[in-house]
Design a protein around this motif. Structure first.
Motif, mmCIF file in Angstrom:
data_model
loop_
_atom_site.group_PDB
_atom_site.id
_atom_site.type_symbol
_atom_site.label_atom_id
_atom_site.label_comp_id
_atom_site.label_asym_id
_atom_site.label_seq_id
_atom_site.Cartn_x
_atom_site.Cartn_y
_atom_site.Cartn_z
ATOM 1 N N LEU A 80 12.106 1.979 7.249
ATOM 2 C CA LEU A 80 11.387 0.799 6.770
ATOM 3 C C LEU A 80 10.301 0.314 7.734
ATOM 4 C CD1 LEU A 80 14.233 -1.276 5.069
ATOM 5 C CD2 LEU A 80 12.355 -0.058 3.960
ATOM 6 N N PRO A 81 10.551 0.244 9.048
ATOM 7 C CA PRO A 81 9.481 -0.247 9.939
ATOM 8 C C PRO A 81 8.226 0.618 9.890
ATOM 9 C CG PRO A 81 11.608 -0.273 11.058
ATOM 10 C CD PRO A 81 11.816 0.469 9.782
ATOM 11 N N ALA A 82 8.388 1.909 9.628
ATOM 12 C CA ALA A 82 7.226 2.806 9.621
ATOM 13 C C ALA A 82 6.300 2.529 8.447
ATOM 14 C CB ALA A 82 7.698 4.257 9.570
ATOM 15 N N PHE A 83 6.807 1.800 7.433
ATOM 16 C CA PHE A 83 5.999 1.510 6.254
ATOM 17 C C PHE A 83 5.883 0.004 6.006
ATOM 18 C CE2 PHE A 83 7.635 5.766 5.815
ATOM 19 C CZ PHE A 83 6.517 6.481 5.419
ATOM 20 N N GLY A 84 6.112 -0.779 7.051
ATOM 21 C CA GLY A 84 6.022 -2.219 6.943
ATOM 22 C C GLY A 84 4.592 -2.727 7.048
ATOM 23 N N PRO A 85 4.415 -4.052 6.979
ATOM 24 C CA PRO A 85 3.070 -4.652 6.977
ATOM 25 C C PRO A 85 2.208 -4.265 8.171
ATOM 26 C CG PRO A 85 4.728 -6.265 6.331
ATOM 27 C CD PRO A 85 5.475 -5.050 6.779
ATOM 28 N N SER A 86 2.785 -4.221 9.370
ATOM 29 C CA SER A 86 1.968 -3.894 10.540
ATOM 30 C C SER A 86 1.474 -2.455 10.489
ATOM 31 C CB SER A 86 2.770 -4.130 11.830
ATOM 32 O OG SER A 86 3.931 -3.315 11.860
ATOM 33 N N ALA A 87 2.319 -1.555 9.968
ATOM 34 C CA ALA A 87 1.909 -0.159 9.851
ATOM 35 C C ALA A 87 0.785 -0.018 8.824
ATOM 36 C CB ALA A 87 3.103 0.706 9.442
ATOM 37 N N ILE A 88 0.898 -0.733 7.711
ATOM 38 C CA ILE A 88 -0.142 -0.674 6.675
ATOM 39 C C ILE A 88 -1.453 -1.248 7.216
ATOM 40 C CG2 ILE A 88 -0.762 -1.330 4.328
ATOM 41 C CD1 ILE A 88 1.710 0.534 4.646
ATOM 42 N N GLU A 89 -1.355 -2.348 7.946
ATOM 43 C CA GLU A 89 -2.553 -2.960 8.531
ATOM 44 C C GLU A 89 -3.239 -1.988 9.494
ATOM 45 O OE1 GLU A 89 -3.805 -6.975 11.079
ATOM 46 O OE2 GLU A 89 -1.707 -6.612 10.531
ATOM 47 N N LYS A 90 -2.443 -1.261 10.266
ATOM 48 C CA LYS A 90 -2.993 -0.301 11.222
ATOM 49 C C LYS A 90 -3.700 0.855 10.504
ATOM 50 C CE LYS A 90 -1.457 3.028 14.746
ATOM 51 N NZ LYS A 90 -0.267 3.548 15.488
ATOM 52 N N SER A 120 5.740 2.484 -1.021
ATOM 53 C CA SER A 120 4.934 1.915 -2.102
ATOM 54 C C SER A 120 3.738 1.124 -1.580
ATOM 55 C CB SER A 120 5.793 1.027 -3.008
ATOM 56 O OG SER A 120 6.378 -0.039 -2.271
ATOM 57 N N ASN A 121 3.923 0.366 -0.514
ATOM 58 C CA ASN A 121 2.796 -0.436 -0.007
ATOM 59 C C ASN A 121 1.726 0.436 0.648
ATOM 60 O OD1 ASN A 121 3.788 -2.918 -0.875
ATOM 61 N ND2 ASN A 121 5.062 -3.160 0.943
ATOM 62 N N THR A 178 0.416 10.264 -4.206
ATOM 63 C CA THR A 178 -0.784 9.446 -4.038
ATOM 64 C C THR A 178 -2.036 10.225 -4.425
ATOM 65 O OG1 THR A 178 0.381 8.321 -2.237
ATOM 66 C CG2 THR A 178 -1.971 7.891 -2.456
ATOM 67 N N TRP A 179 -2.048 11.508 -4.151
ATOM 68 C CA TRP A 179 -3.116 12.386 -4.629
ATOM 69 C C TRP A 179 -3.262 12.218 -6.145
ATOM 70 C CZ3 TRP A 179 -2.366 18.428 -3.807
ATOM 71 C CH2 TRP A 179 -3.352 19.135 -4.506
ATOM 72 N N ALA A 193 7.355 0.255 -13.123
ATOM 73 C CA ALA A 193 8.327 1.001 -12.323
ATOM 74 C C ALA A 193 7.722 2.299 -11.803
ATOM 75 C CB ALA A 193 9.570 1.298 -13.148
ATOM 76 N N ALA A 194 6.430 2.277 -11.503
ATOM 77 C CA ALA A 194 5.784 3.498 -10.999
ATOM 78 C C ALA A 194 6.428 3.991 -9.711
ATOM 79 C CB ALA A 194 4.297 3.245 -10.776
ATOM 80 N N PHE A 195 7.010 3.076 -8.939
ATOM 81 C CA PHE A 195 7.649 3.460 -7.685
ATOM 82 C C PHE A 195 9.163 3.591 -7.815
ATOM 83 C CE2 PHE A 195 3.687 1.340 -6.287
ATOM 84 C CZ PHE A 195 3.111 2.420 -5.621
#
Length: 426
Positions: A131-141, A380-381, A273-274, A368-370
């Motif tokens: 979960l941390p690898a796909f959290g808000p800070s990771a997405i922002e980065k 998903s994010n 995602t492709w 429910a795409a995800f």
């Protein structure tokens, strides 16, 4: 500590196990005579126009059945999909393949890809770990990195008034982003994409090539893991691979688990995602009014992304029936497959008004795409961000575009549905 040779030898044994239990089948697709009792998700008509079959099925038989390759069920109503997703006792994730590659064995026993192929309790800690690898800070980065990548791809491939929105653009973004996050070389992009094509896109027709790809992935990641482990922890890069190796988990993490998670993040992070980016750009190329509106009202792009995800949902997953059970009058047997057609649920008129219409400013859109239930996509994010940035960059840098040759558009189906060729001109 596992050396490169030890890791490779360990997973060479697994590679031989894949081949030993590989399923063989006739690659020719026989015509479907009755979609209620003999459906075929690889049928060319279903790949191109699945929504027509789903509409017919809802009226005649909301849970279809087939014995092609193996006993499988296909629910298309959102409520049925939700109920199955929540019933983890009878419907396991131990075999998620729409078409099982292993005869008489479930994927999690032969080729585990946790957490998506795991049930509780393994699923619980395996998912929490990521979960941390796909959290808000990771997405922002990753957002500015994605934006720069999108712009460079447009400059490279779309400067002459034409290009392929799927092959030249959509397919490159997710593979480079997930490779960056994992900490594996971007120059290996074509290798990664080749694995995706051979396993998810061509594996149904050529099981030998798919098995070879699985073996190659095993050797590749075993070497990367051994190399990273040989590096002092303080000197390791800050990436997902280092995070997995250093993780303090509730249960001991085997090398098989670690490598399977790497496979999952790479493969799942690319093809889905492709497909979503490609579908979105195909829609804009074929619906000039929506394209122009997003150019005029860019604030609508987040809503449009959700609508594209709903209408062109790429992923169908499977569940394994753990014991004989009757579901909505259907006598499901232990070992049967249930194909979780999330894209069909997203076209359910019980849930969405005018479900087959693309409404880019649709406000009520709980799609429910995800996925549904405990296995809802943890990336998903990240996917949303990549799709949004890809569309924004394309509209900002490419003039009004249309299909250059509608007959040349090519769609892939099965586990993941999306366009692989979208030639455009502008």
């Amino acid at each position: 500590m596992t050396s490169t040779n030890e890791a490779t030898e360990l997973h060479t044994e697994s590679r031989e196990k894949y081949a030993q239990h590989a399923r063989s089948w006739d690659t020719e697709i026989a015509p479907v005579t009755d979609w209620a009792t003999d459906f075929e998700v690889l049928d060319p008509d279903y790949v191109l126009h699945p929504e027509e079959r789903w509409a017919e099925q809802r009226e005649r038989c909301p849970i279809a059945f087939t014995e092609r390759r193996q006993r499988s069920w296909l629910p298309v109503r959102s409520a049925d999909l939700q109920a199955i997703a929540q019933d983890v006792e009878h419907f396991s994730s131990r075999d998620i393949a729409v078409v099982s590659p292993f005869e008489g064995h479930v994927i999690n026993d032969i080729f585990p890809v946790p957490p998506i192929s795991s049930d509780a309790p393994v699923h619980t800690w395996a998912r929490r770990l990521l979960l941390p690898a796909f959290g808000p800070s990771a997405i922002e980065k990753m957002t500015p990195i994605t934006r720069a990548l999108a712009s460079s791809l447009i400059e490279e491939h779309f400067s002459g008034g034409s290009g392929d929105a799927a092959a030249d653009y959509a397919r490159h973004i997710p593979v480079r982003i997930i490779a960056t996050m994992l900490g594996i070389p971007l120059e290996d992009e074509e290798i990664f994409t080749g694995w995706v094509v051979r396993t998810l896109q061509e594996g149904f027709q050529n099981i030998d090539r798919a098995m070879d790809a699985l073996g190659e992935m095993t050797d590749y990641f075993a070497a990367k893991v051994a190399e990273r482990r040989s590096t002092p922890e303080a000197e390791r890069p800050d990436d997902v691979l280092s995070m997995l190796i250093a993780a303090d988990t509730e249960q001991p993490m085997t090398d098989e688990h670690l490598l399977g998670t790497c496979f999952l993040l790479l493969i799942a992070g690319i093809d889905t995602t492709w497909s979503a980016i490609g579908s979105s750009l195909w829609h804009l190329a074929t619906h000039p009014e929506d394209q122009q509106r997003l150019r005029d009202e860019p604030d609508l792009i987040p809503l449009a992304v959700e609508e594209f995800l709903r209408v062109y949902s790429p992923v169908t997953m499977a569940r394994y029936v753990t014991d004989d059970v009757e579901f909505k009058g259907c006598p499901m047997k232990k070992g049967d497959k249930v194909l979780m057609a999330f894209p069909a649920g997203n076209r359910d008129p019980e849930l969405f008004e005018d479900p087959d219409e693309v409404v880019i400013d649709r406000r009520k859109n709980r799609h429910a795409a995800f996925g549904m239930g405990i296995h809802r996509c943890l990336g998903s994010n990240l996917a949303r961000m990549e799709i949004k940035v890809a569309i924004e960059a394309f509209l900002d840098n490419v003039p009004t575009f249309e299909l250059a040759d509608p007959e040349a558009v090519r769609w892939n189906g099965g586990q993941v549905r999306g366009p692989r060729c979208v030639p455009i001109r502008f």
